[in-house]
Design an enzyme around this catalytic site. Structure first.
Site, PDB file in Angstrom:
ATOM      1  N   ALA A  26     -13.317 -11.564   6.343  1.00  0.00           N
ATOM      2  CA  ALA A  26     -13.333 -10.131   6.022  1.00  0.00           C
ATOM      3  C   ALA A  26     -13.140  -9.990   4.528  1.00  0.00           C
ATOM      4  O   ALA A  26     -12.577 -10.875   3.877  1.00  0.00           O
ATOM      5  CB  ALA A  26     -12.217  -9.421   6.772  1.00  0.00           C
ATOM      6  N   TRP A  58       0.839  -1.200   0.000  1.00  0.00           N
ATOM      7  CA  TRP A  58       0.000   0.000   0.000  1.00  0.00           C
ATOM      8  C   TRP A  58       0.874   1.251   0.000  1.00  0.00           C
ATOM      9  O   TRP A  58       1.498   1.570   1.024  1.00  0.00           O
ATOM     10  CB  TRP A  58      -0.926  -0.002   1.225  1.00  0.00           C
ATOM     11  N   HIS A  67      -6.669   1.688   3.114  1.00  0.00           N
ATOM     12  CA  HIS A  67      -7.784   0.746   2.904  1.00  0.00           C
ATOM     13  C   HIS A  67      -8.778   0.925   4.062  1.00  0.00           C
ATOM     14  O   HIS A  67      -8.483   1.638   5.026  1.00  0.00           O
ATOM     15  CB  HIS A  67      -7.299  -0.702   2.788  1.00  0.00           C
ATOM     16  N   ARG A  99      -4.220   6.353  -1.894  1.00  0.00           N
ATOM     17  CA  ARG A  99      -2.930   5.695  -2.142  1.00  0.00           C
ATOM     18  C   ARG A  99      -2.043   6.595  -2.987  1.00  0.00           C
ATOM     19  O   ARG A  99      -2.520   7.261  -3.913  1.00  0.00           O
ATOM     20  CB  ARG A  99      -3.134   4.364  -2.855  1.00  0.00           C
ATOM     21  N   VAL A 109      -5.310 -11.814   6.963  1.00  0.00           N
ATOM     22  CA  VAL A 109      -6.211 -12.959   6.759  1.00  0.00           C
ATOM     23  C   VAL A 109      -5.387 -14.213   6.487  1.00  0.00           C
ATOM     24  O   VAL A 109      -4.247 -14.139   6.022  1.00  0.00           O
ATOM     25  CB  VAL A 109      -7.201 -12.733   5.581  1.00  0.00           C
ATOM     26  N   GLN A 143     -13.728   2.042  -0.881  1.00  0.00           N
ATOM     27  CA  GLN A 143     -13.772   0.616  -0.571  1.00  0.00           C
ATOM     28  C   GLN A 143     -14.978   0.343   0.326  1.00  0.00           C
ATOM     29  O   GLN A 143     -15.464   1.242   1.015  1.00  0.00           O
ATOM     30  CB  GLN A 143     -12.506   0.168   0.173  1.00  0.00           C
TER      31      GLN A 143
HETATM   32  C1  FA5 Z   1      -6.998  -4.209   0.323  1.00  0.00           C
HETATM   33  O1  FA5 Z   1      -7.067  -3.000   0.340  1.00  0.00           O
HETATM   34  C2  FA5 Z   1      -7.397  -5.051   1.480  1.00  0.00           C
HETATM   35  N1  FA5 Z   1      -7.632  -4.211   2.611  1.00  0.00           N
HETATM   36  C3  FA5 Z   1      -8.648  -5.872   1.123  1.00  0.00           C
HETATM   37  C4  FA5 Z   1      -8.940  -6.923   2.117  1.00  0.00           C
HETATM   38  C5  FA5 Z   1      -9.865  -6.665   3.125  1.00  0.00           C
HETATM   39  C6  FA5 Z   1      -8.339  -8.173   2.024  1.00  0.00           C
HETATM   40  C7  FA5 Z   1     -10.175  -7.648   4.038  1.00  0.00           C
HETATM   41  C8  FA5 Z   1      -8.621  -9.129   2.937  1.00  0.00           C
HETATM   42  C9  FA5 Z   1      -9.554  -8.889   3.941  1.00  0.00           C
HETATM   43  P1  FA5 Z   1      -6.306  -4.303  -2.175  1.00  0.00           P
HETATM   44  O2  FA5 Z   1      -5.171  -3.385  -2.090  1.00  0.00           O
HETATM   45  O3  FA5 Z   1      -6.167  -5.456  -3.113  1.00  0.00           O
HETATM   46  O4  FA5 Z   1      -6.652  -4.924  -0.772  1.00  0.00           O
HETATM   47  O5  FA5 Z   1      -7.607  -3.494  -2.581  1.00  0.00           O
HETATM   48  C10 FA5 Z   1      -8.888  -4.038  -2.544  1.00  0.00           C
HETATM   49  C11 FA5 Z   1      -9.669  -3.645  -3.817  1.00  0.00           C
HETATM   50  O6  FA5 Z   1      -9.620  -2.246  -3.991  1.00  0.00           O
HETATM   51  C12 FA5 Z   1      -9.036  -4.200  -5.081  1.00  0.00           C
HETATM   52  O7  FA5 Z   1      -9.521  -5.490  -5.327  1.00  0.00           O
HETATM   53  C13 FA5 Z   1      -9.504  -3.231  -6.132  1.00  0.00           C
HETATM   54  O8  FA5 Z   1     -10.830  -3.551  -6.538  1.00  0.00           O
HETATM   55  C14 FA5 Z   1      -9.550  -1.942  -5.386  1.00  0.00           C
HETATM   56  N2  FA5 Z   1      -8.362  -1.123  -5.635  1.00  0.00           N
HETATM   57  C15 FA5 Z   1      -7.111  -1.325  -5.202  1.00  0.00           C
HETATM   58  N3  FA5 Z   1      -6.296  -0.337  -5.592  1.00  0.00           N
HETATM   59  C16 FA5 Z   1      -7.054   0.522  -6.294  1.00  0.00           C
HETATM   60  C17 FA5 Z   1      -6.811   1.768  -6.954  1.00  0.00           C
HETATM   61  N4  FA5 Z   1      -5.628   2.342  -6.923  1.00  0.00           N
HETATM   62  N5  FA5 Z   1      -7.837   2.386  -7.574  1.00  0.00           N
HETATM   63  C18 FA5 Z   1      -9.066   1.825  -7.567  1.00  0.00           C
HETATM   64  N6  FA5 Z   1      -9.378   0.660  -6.957  1.00  0.00           N
HETATM   65  C19 FA5 Z   1      -8.386   0.023  -6.327  1.00  0.00           C
END
Ligand code: FA5
Length: 350
Positions: A318, A160, A181, A207, A264, A221
């Site tokens: 989650a 992240w 997140h 981010r 997780v 999110q």
């Molecule tokens: C997370 O942020 C984890 N907190 C998710 C999680 C929660 C995992 C609970 C397990 C348990 P990630 O970085 O992959 O994971 O982001 C989650 C979702 O946010 C991605 O699948 C995508 O759909 C969206 N996402 C990620 N980065 C971006 C971005 N820069 N712009 C738009 N959508 C994004």
């Protein structure tokens, strides 16, 4: 004497009416009123002097004087009315406002596509018994990372790209950031409540990211959390399948794959088949055929311990959904950056 007062009244009448004819504005009219009908006006003087007159004359002059007073008062109010009307017409003529033109219509706003989808997502989870809670966008490092099994220096923090806020507590120990997140809300919620828990927590995340067609530096999110005795991976899959079916319809393909998130175990990523190429591979899905919409998994025992739950008694799952990816899939939007450009041509389509 009698003739003198009668003549005086006649003079006042002819002079007053003559002058009244020449008056063109309200200020002159007021002066006219003062001259004849005011406290020291000429007619008022005559009427005030009545008591000095012999009785027969007093009656005659009194009656003529009062008739003249009524006449002048009536002429005064008629003149005042006509001057006001003329004044209004002049003002309307002079003003640049054409009151006969139809007015400008007010542009009504409409619901942003993100808000629309967020409401749908909330409705679906609410129908499955989840409550909805919001939390802060500026977050402590400890909630965003540490409590989620990422102590300082943990390499997974690099997943992240973080925007730090120039603030720490007085000991310089609690760095602050824009939450990367919505997962820190899991900790905040569990600290406040005991199981059983079923909650979704939507909100903005940030981010430090080079943007592209599917990545923004600010996006939404929706975090989900369920904790209870005996929750298994089957519950996680069942919940997410049900969610995807309700949102995208029965025909859409859903893919679960192993993924790693420190908070997780096991972890998965969930993707939907690409709306453009339907799995073939194209530029929108980066050749993959699938678009990832969420990360999920079974809550790590260390996370449960952090908030004081016994992982031998409680288990849970989650997930974190990337909200904008959903309208992209539903409406075939091929660039996430369109959402927050404020381009009306885009926004008007929803
Ligand atoms: C997370 O942020 C984890 N907190 C998710 C999680 C929660 C995992 C609970 C397990 C348990 P990630 O970085 O992959 O994971 O982001 C989650 C979702 O946010 C991605 O699948 C995508 O759909 C969206 N996402 C990620 N980065 C971006 C971005 N820069 N712009 C738009 N959508 C994004």
């Amino acid at each position: 004497m009698g003739t003198e007062n009668t003549q005086k009244l006649e003079r006042i009448q002819s002079e007053a009416l003559e002058k009244l004819d020449t008056i063109n504005d309200l200020k002159d009219l007021e002066n006219w009123r003062v001259t004849y009908l005011g406290r020291k006006g000429t007619l008022t003087q005559v009427l005030r002097g009545l008591s000095q007159l012999p009785i027969e004359e007093r009656r005659d002059i009194g009656s003529r004087g009062n008739q003249l007073k009524s006449l002048l008062e009536q002429k005064l109010s008629e003149k005042e009315e006509s001057l006001k009307q003329a004044d209004l017409e002049r003002k309307l003529e002079e003003s640049s406002i054409d009151v006969t033109l139809p007015g400008y219509s007010i542009q009504l706003g409409r619901t942003h596509p993100t808000t629309k989808i967020l409401r749908q997502v909330c409705d679906i989870f609410a129908s499955m018994g989840f409550e909805i809670v919001e939390g802060p966008e500026v977050e402590w490092d400890s909630y965003n990372f540490e409590a989620l099994n990422m102590p300082k220096g943990h390499p997974a923090r690099d997943m992240w790209d973080t925007m730090w806020v120039d603030y720490t507590d007085e000991n310089g120990e609690r760095p602050m950031l824009l939450r990367t997140h919505t997962s820190p809300m899991e900790i905040r919620f569990m600290e406040r409540r005991d199981p059983p828990i079923r909650v979704i927590m939507p909100g903005k995340v940030y981010r430090y990211e080079a943007t592209d067609a599917t990545h923004e530096s600010m996006f939404y999110q929706v975090e989900g959390l369920a904790i209870d005795k005996g929750i298994t991976m089957a519950d996680l899959k069942g919940t997410l399948y049900e969610f995807a079916r309700k949102l995208f319809g029965e025909d859409r393909k859903i893919r679960f794959r192993c993924d790693y998130f420190p908070f997780v175990e096991p972890g998965v990523e969930v993707a939907i088949d690409c709306f453009v190429c339907h799995g073939e591979g194209c530029s929108v899905c980066g050749g993959d055929g699938w678009i990832e919409i969420l990360g999920a998994g079974m809550t790590h025992p260390d996370v449960l311990r952090w908030v004081g739950y016994d992982p031998d008694v409680y288990t849970g799952f989650a997930f974190g959904i990337g909200l904008e990816r959903i309208p992209m899939l539903m409406y075939g939007i091929d660039d996430i950056r369109l959402f927050y450009n404020n381009d009306m041509r885009f926004l008007k389509q929803f």
